[in-house]
Design an enzyme around this catalytic site. Structure first.
Site, PDB file in Angstrom:
ATOM      1  N   ASP A   1      -5.757  18.279 -27.453  1.00 48.78           N
ATOM      2  CA  ASP A   1      -5.142  17.031 -27.906  1.00 48.78           C
ATOM      3  C   ASP A   1      -6.152  15.927 -27.644  1.00 48.78           C
ATOM      4  O   ASP A   1      -7.164  16.170 -26.973  1.00 48.78           O
ATOM      5  CB  ASP A   1      -3.824  16.763 -27.163  1.00 48.78           C
ATOM      6  CG  ASP A   1      -2.837  15.995 -28.030  1.00 48.78           C
ATOM      7  OD1 ASP A   1      -3.207  14.898 -28.497  1.00 48.78           O
ATOM      8  OD2 ASP A   1      -1.712  16.482 -28.259  1.00 48.78           O
TER       9      ASP A   1
ATOM     10  N   HIS B   1      -4.028  14.834 -33.906  1.00 50.24           N
ATOM     11  CA  HIS B   1      -4.147  14.900 -32.438  1.00 50.24           C
ATOM     12  C   HIS B   1      -5.501  15.505 -32.055  1.00 50.24           C
ATOM     13  O   HIS B   1      -5.590  16.305 -31.126  1.00 50.24           O
ATOM     14  CB  HIS B   1      -3.021  15.760 -31.844  1.00 50.24           C
ATOM     15  CG  HIS B   1      -1.703  15.045 -31.787  1.00 50.24           C
ATOM     16  ND1 HIS B   1      -1.404  14.122 -30.821  1.00 50.24           N
ATOM     17  CD2 HIS B   1      -0.609  15.122 -32.585  1.00 50.24           C
ATOM     18  CE1 HIS B   1      -0.167  13.653 -31.025  1.00 50.24           C
ATOM     19  NE2 HIS B   1       0.331  14.238 -32.091  1.00 50.24           N
TER      20      HIS B   1
ATOM     21  N   ASP C   1       1.767  18.558 -35.926  1.00 53.14           N
ATOM     22  CA  ASP C   1       2.696  17.435 -35.802  1.00 53.14           C
ATOM     23  C   ASP C   1       2.001  16.086 -35.957  1.00 53.14           C
ATOM     24  O   ASP C   1       0.801  15.962 -35.711  1.00 53.14           O
ATOM     25  CB  ASP C   1       3.410  17.472 -34.440  1.00 53.14           C
ATOM     26  CG  ASP C   1       2.423  17.472 -33.272  1.00 53.14           C
ATOM     27  OD1 ASP C   1       1.382  18.142 -33.390  1.00 53.14           O
ATOM     28  OD2 ASP C   1       2.688  16.798 -32.267  1.00 53.14           O
ATOM     29  N   GLU C   2       2.795  15.129 -36.356  1.00 58.61           N
ATOM     30  CA  GLU C   2       2.446  13.703 -36.337  1.00 58.61           C
ATOM     31  C   GLU C   2       1.085  13.403 -36.955  1.00 58.61           C
ATOM     32  O   GLU C   2       0.321  12.615 -36.402  1.00 58.61           O
ATOM     33  CB  GLU C   2       2.480  13.190 -34.882  1.00 58.61           C
ATOM     34  CG  GLU C   2       3.853  13.348 -34.261  1.00 58.61           C
ATOM     35  CD  GLU C   2       3.900  12.945 -32.792  1.00 58.61           C
ATOM     36  OE1 GLU C   2       4.846  12.239 -32.430  1.00 58.61           O
ATOM     37  OE2 GLU C   2       3.013  13.343 -32.011  1.00 58.61           O
TER      38      GLU C   2
ATOM     39  N   PHE D   1      11.432  18.144 -21.424  1.00 59.72           N
ATOM     40  CA  PHE D   1      11.553  17.958 -19.977  1.00 59.72           C
ATOM     41  C   PHE D   1      10.712  16.785 -19.461  1.00 59.72           C
ATOM     42  O   PHE D   1      10.671  16.547 -18.266  1.00 59.72           O
ATOM     43  CB  PHE D   1      11.179  19.261 -19.248  1.00 59.72           C
ATOM     44  CG  PHE D   1      12.221  20.347 -19.339  1.00 59.72           C
ATOM     45  CD1 PHE D   1      13.376  20.191 -20.082  1.00 59.72           C
ATOM     46  CD2 PHE D   1      12.055  21.546 -18.656  1.00 59.72           C
ATOM     47  CE1 PHE D   1      14.344  21.183 -20.173  1.00 59.72           C
ATOM     48  CE2 PHE D   1      13.010  22.555 -18.718  1.00 59.72           C
ATOM     49  CZ  PHE D   1      14.158  22.373 -19.485  1.00 59.72           C
ATOM     50  N   ASP D   2      10.019  16.063 -20.365  1.00 54.01           N
ATOM     51  CA  ASP D   2       9.383  14.824 -19.902  1.00 54.01           C
ATOM     52  C   ASP D   2      10.399  13.691 -19.861  1.00 54.01           C
ATOM     53  O   ASP D   2      10.130  12.640 -19.291  1.00 54.01           O
ATOM     54  CB  ASP D   2       8.170  14.440 -20.774  1.00 54.01           C
ATOM     55  CG  ASP D   2       8.479  14.365 -22.264  1.00 54.01           C
ATOM     56  OD1 ASP D   2       9.493  14.963 -22.713  1.00 54.01           O
ATOM     57  OD2 ASP D   2       7.711  13.720 -22.996  1.00 54.01           O
TER      58      ASP D   2
ATOM     59  N   THR E   1       2.849  15.837 -20.868  1.00 55.86           N
ATOM     60  CA  THR E   1       2.472  15.356 -19.541  1.00 55.86           C
ATOM     61  C   THR E   1       1.792  13.982 -19.537  1.00 55.86           C
ATOM     62  O   THR E   1       1.055  13.669 -18.614  1.00 55.86           O
ATOM     63  CB  THR E   1       1.567  16.397 -18.844  1.00 55.86           C
ATOM     64  OG1 THR E   1       0.419  16.645 -19.667  1.00 55.86           O
ATOM     65  CG2 THR E   1       2.305  17.691 -18.595  1.00 55.86           C
TER      66      THR E   1
HETATM   67  C1  ACM Z   1       5.746  16.738 -30.538  1.00 57.14           C
HETATM   68  O1  ACM Z   1       6.537  16.371 -29.650  1.00 57.14           O
HETATM   69  N1  ACM Z   1       4.884  15.874 -31.067  1.00 57.14           N
HETATM   70  C2  ACM Z   1       5.736  18.097 -31.048  1.00 57.14           C
END
Ligand code: ACM
Length: 767
Positions: A209, A286, A341-342, A434-435, A485
């Site tokens: 990332d 990312h 994603d994103e 869980f964050d 995290t």
């Molecule tokens: C994500 O929470 N961007 C998969």
């Protein structure tokens, strides 16, 4: 000399003697028997069966298998390493018995009732049998046995029982983000071991990332000599600065990566425990860290400009295929996760290589480039015998033919994919992230927001009951929780966020739906804390706070009061007269009604000591409850409708999260009119707002109230300005009060002027 005996031992005496001996014998036997039963009963009280996840069937039996230094563990071919592992993990006393017990692994390959991962665990006083058709089943049986040992008050006495067990879902996952903060191998292995205790079988590592690349790829050394390191430990500092990378070995370098041999070690450690590691290599977005060191793969061609790979550039695919080739060498996982994603597609449209590709392929929309990449990468993975998995954005522009979808933006992506016949892993943010906070945010370390307590995780059912047909439901392969995290810099903090919520995930992933019962799970959790302590897990300890929930009864026009806590079966004393609860105050047994304006105070007591200051709630069944509300300028934000036009006067307060369906969100000024049905005299009006600046939720600038008898001509009755700092990072609630004493009206118009971001309100009250 002859001694005369006066003992006249006649036949009659002999029979009497025999009779007495027999009676004594019988009495002793009865006494011994009674004592044995008493002991069995008293020791049974020390038998703990609180297994998580709850097995499909568990029959408690009397007696104990006693651990002994000489115990033999026997296993057929194929299970010898598992037997070795069991020997390492079991606890043995020093004592040696002359008749030691046996633990026996047994194949039953034709026992189709056990399924692919099922097992039977039969514990008798002299022998333990673990029966399975597969190695996975044997490992699950072994961890049930280890769990049983570790929750007993006497770890050398394991209660006799019979278990038959198998999972509800084939994929039971947990994701750890090792990019935003890096976690050492020792921690990953500790996590893997704990996952095995709870029968989770997939550890998904988010290896790459923008915050750092974490896997050694020999062909691209800059990924680990530069892109794995940043000069700030906390992500927030780095993010707020210039987001540059530094060099391995620099004095201030924070980061790290896993070497090939470390990865092989983790994969082996996990496989011995029945766990597969799913590697994730993010693409197309990312990827700031890759494009900073290999800028030729970006659309701008410059370092520190782009987050996404340039799809029209052939060298992007050379790089990704090289990386995936190395990844497949190290990870035997069937699933290879490619993120997806994103993706910001901003830089794509104007790039000549992308334009040429779009023309060649006949693409109309830029998001088809993402789909092009995913399909091409899928072909590559399939050719190597692997399966592509990605976040639900991979649906954009058309899903690759064999792809599995991880549904994180709610369940919609998962539902769409299952309808198309694709496998799905459910991991919706509302239940599985869980964050997010697990208790009142004001009592927790800083986090990203949200509110997902243990009970909420447990409440999740990965199969959307009403949205899919029976055939489509079969595509729900499982469920996963994720720990991102950004706000989790240390292993201690990671454990705190993961536990105990991972146990709730384990049960929804494994246990049949019909066995789901939070109260029973909560009871078993009390024994599981012993196991977590034994493994030195820094789990979140349940709070002694009480949340007072008031539910309106629209017929009675009264409130029904409930007390919710994180404690199991707490003793709660409460008052309804405003006094501080003490041991003489009533004990809460069930929800109760209050009428009029009532101040409720409640405290948990343990060993006759108050465990916290009292929780306080003022219940007031106000005049606006149930009254009609008209929205004058476009209504609420479509993302946060709450209970639509009944939200503001339904008498129900919002909880600690704006995602609870009671907080209504606005992206512009709120302007509503309440029709009180007739002209009434007024005292005051209150309206509550929330602030949580992390996700962009702010108090209004001010609130104004206007009154009218005809819903046409309104007169301003008061304005209150906000006095909460927009910089305060805490979760805050503020009730704005407007004094209406001496006024009468039928129509009450309330305007809340937005400050920035989102504005959330849950209720307007009128007295
Ligand atoms: C994500 O929470 N961007 C998969």
């Amino acid at each position: 000399m002859k001694i005369k005996s006066d003992c006249k031992f006649s036949l009659k005496h002999f029979f009497y003697f025999c009779f007495m001996i027999k009676r004594i014998f019988t009495s002793v036997t009865i006494l011994l028997f009674v004592a044995a039963i008493a002991e069995a009963q008293s020791t049974d009280k020390n038998a703990y069966y609180s297994i998580v996840p709850k097995p499909v069937s568990l029959v408690e039996e009397s007696g104990f298998f006693k651990m002994d230094a000489n115990i033999r563990i026997l296993a057929p071919d194929g299970l010898k390493p598992t037997a070795e592992l069991l020997k390492e993990e079991l606890s043995f006393p020093d004592k040696k018995d002359t008749r030691p017990g046996i633990i026996r692994f047994e194949w039953k390959k034709n026992d189709h009732g056990l399924g692919k991962e099922g097992y039977r665990l039969l514990i008798a006083s002299h022998e333990i049998r673990i029966i399975s058709a597969t190695k996975e089943g044997a490992i699950h049986g072994m961890f049930t046995l280890l769990q049983l040992q570790q929750i007993q008050p006497d770890e050398y006495s394991i209660p006799c029982l019979k278990i038959t067990d198998q999972p509800r879902f084939q994929y039971r996952g947990f994701m750890l983000d090792v990019s935003r903060h890096f976690f050492p191998v020792s921690f990953v292995e500790k996590l893997i071991n704990l996952m095995a205790f709870y029968k989770l079988n997939n550890l998904h590592l988010h290896l790459t990332d923008g915050a750092g690349w974490r896997i050694q790829i020999p062909k691209y050394p800059l990924l680990t000599s530069v892109a794995a390191w940043r000069p700030n430990e906390t992500l927030q500092q780095w993010w707020a600065g210039d987001r540059r990378y530094c060099h391995e070995g620099d004095p201030d370098a924070y980061g790290g990566y896993y070497t090939a041999s470390q990865i092989k070690g983790m994969v082996k450690y996990a496989a011995a425990r029945g766990i597969n590691i799913v590697p994730e290599i993010e693409m197309p977005a990312h990827s700031e860290e890759v494009l900073a060191v290999y800028p030729q793969l970006s659309c701008s061609g410059k370092p520190y400009e782009d987050a996404s790979f340039c799809i029209g550039n052939d060298s992007t695919f050379t790089f990704l295929e090289d990386v995936l080739t190395e990844v497949m060498k190290l990870f035997p996982s069937k699933y290879i996760h490619i993120g997806g994603d994103e993706a910001s597609m901003r830089s794509w449209a104007s790039n000549p290589l992308n334009q040429a590709l779009m023309k060649r392929e006949g693409f109309i929309q830029v998001d088809q480039l993402q789909s092009y990449l995913v399909k091409k990468i899928e072909k590559f993975l399939t050719a190597h015998g692997r399966k592509l998995i990605g976040w639900d954005e991979i649906l954009k522009g058309g899903l690759a033919p064999e792809a599995t979808v991880m549904s994180w933006r709610g369940e919609a992506g998962g539902i769409a994919a299952a309808r198309m016949g694709h496998d799905v892993i459910m991991t919706p943010g509302e239940y599985c992230y869980f964050d997010h906070y697990q208790s009142d945010p004001n009592t927790q370390p800083p986090g990203i927001g949200g509110y997902i307590p243990l009970r909420k995780v447990y409440s999740y059912d990965p199969v959307p009951e009403d949205s899919l047909t029976q055939t489509e439901k079969r595509h729900i392969a499982g469920v996963q929780a994720n720990l991102w995290t950004e706000w989790v810099p240390t292993t201690e903090h990671a454990e705190y966020m993961i536990f105990p919520r991972l146990l709730a995930l384990s049960e929804i992933a494994w246990t049949p739906l019909k066995e789901k019962d939070f109260d029973d799970f909560h009871r078993r959790m009390q024994d599981q804390y012993r196991l977590l302590q034994r493994h030195f897990v820094n789990y979140y300890r349940p709070s002694y706070r009480i949340h007072i929930k008031a539910m309106p009864d629209y017929q009675k026009k009264e409130y029904l009061i409930h007390f919710n806590t994180e404690q199991y079966n707490p003793v709660i004393h409460y008052t309804t007269d405003g006094s501080v609860p003490n041991l003489q105050s009533p004990v809460y047994a069930q929800p109760f009604y209050v009428s009029g304006i009532t101040t409720i105070k409640a405290t948990i007591f343990k060993n006759d000591q108050a465990m916290d200051s009292p929780a306080v709630y003022v219940a007031d069944y106000d005049e606006a409850i149930g009254k009609k509300v008209a929205y004058n300028n476009g209504g609420w934000s479509s993302s946060y409708p709450a209970q639509r036009d009944s939200t503001l006067t339904n008498g129900i307060d919002g909880s600690l999260t704006y995602q609870d369906g009671q907080w209504q969100g606005f992206l512009h000024n709120m302007d509503v009119t309440i029709d009180m049905d007739s002209v009434i005299s007024l005292n005051n009006l209150s309206i509550r707002f929330m602030q949580l600046i992390g996700p962009g939720v702010y108090m209004p600038d001010s609130v104004s109230v206007f009154l009218s008898d005809d819903n046409n001509t309104f007169i301003e009755a008061g304005t209150v300005k906000n006095d909460v700092s927009p910089k305060d990072p805490h979760l805050l609630f503020k009730t704005f009060f407007i004094n209406l004493k001496g006024n009468e009206a039928r129509y009450i118009r309330v305007k809340a002027y937005i400050q920035r971001g989102y504005m959330f309100t849950d209720e307007i009250r009128v007295n």
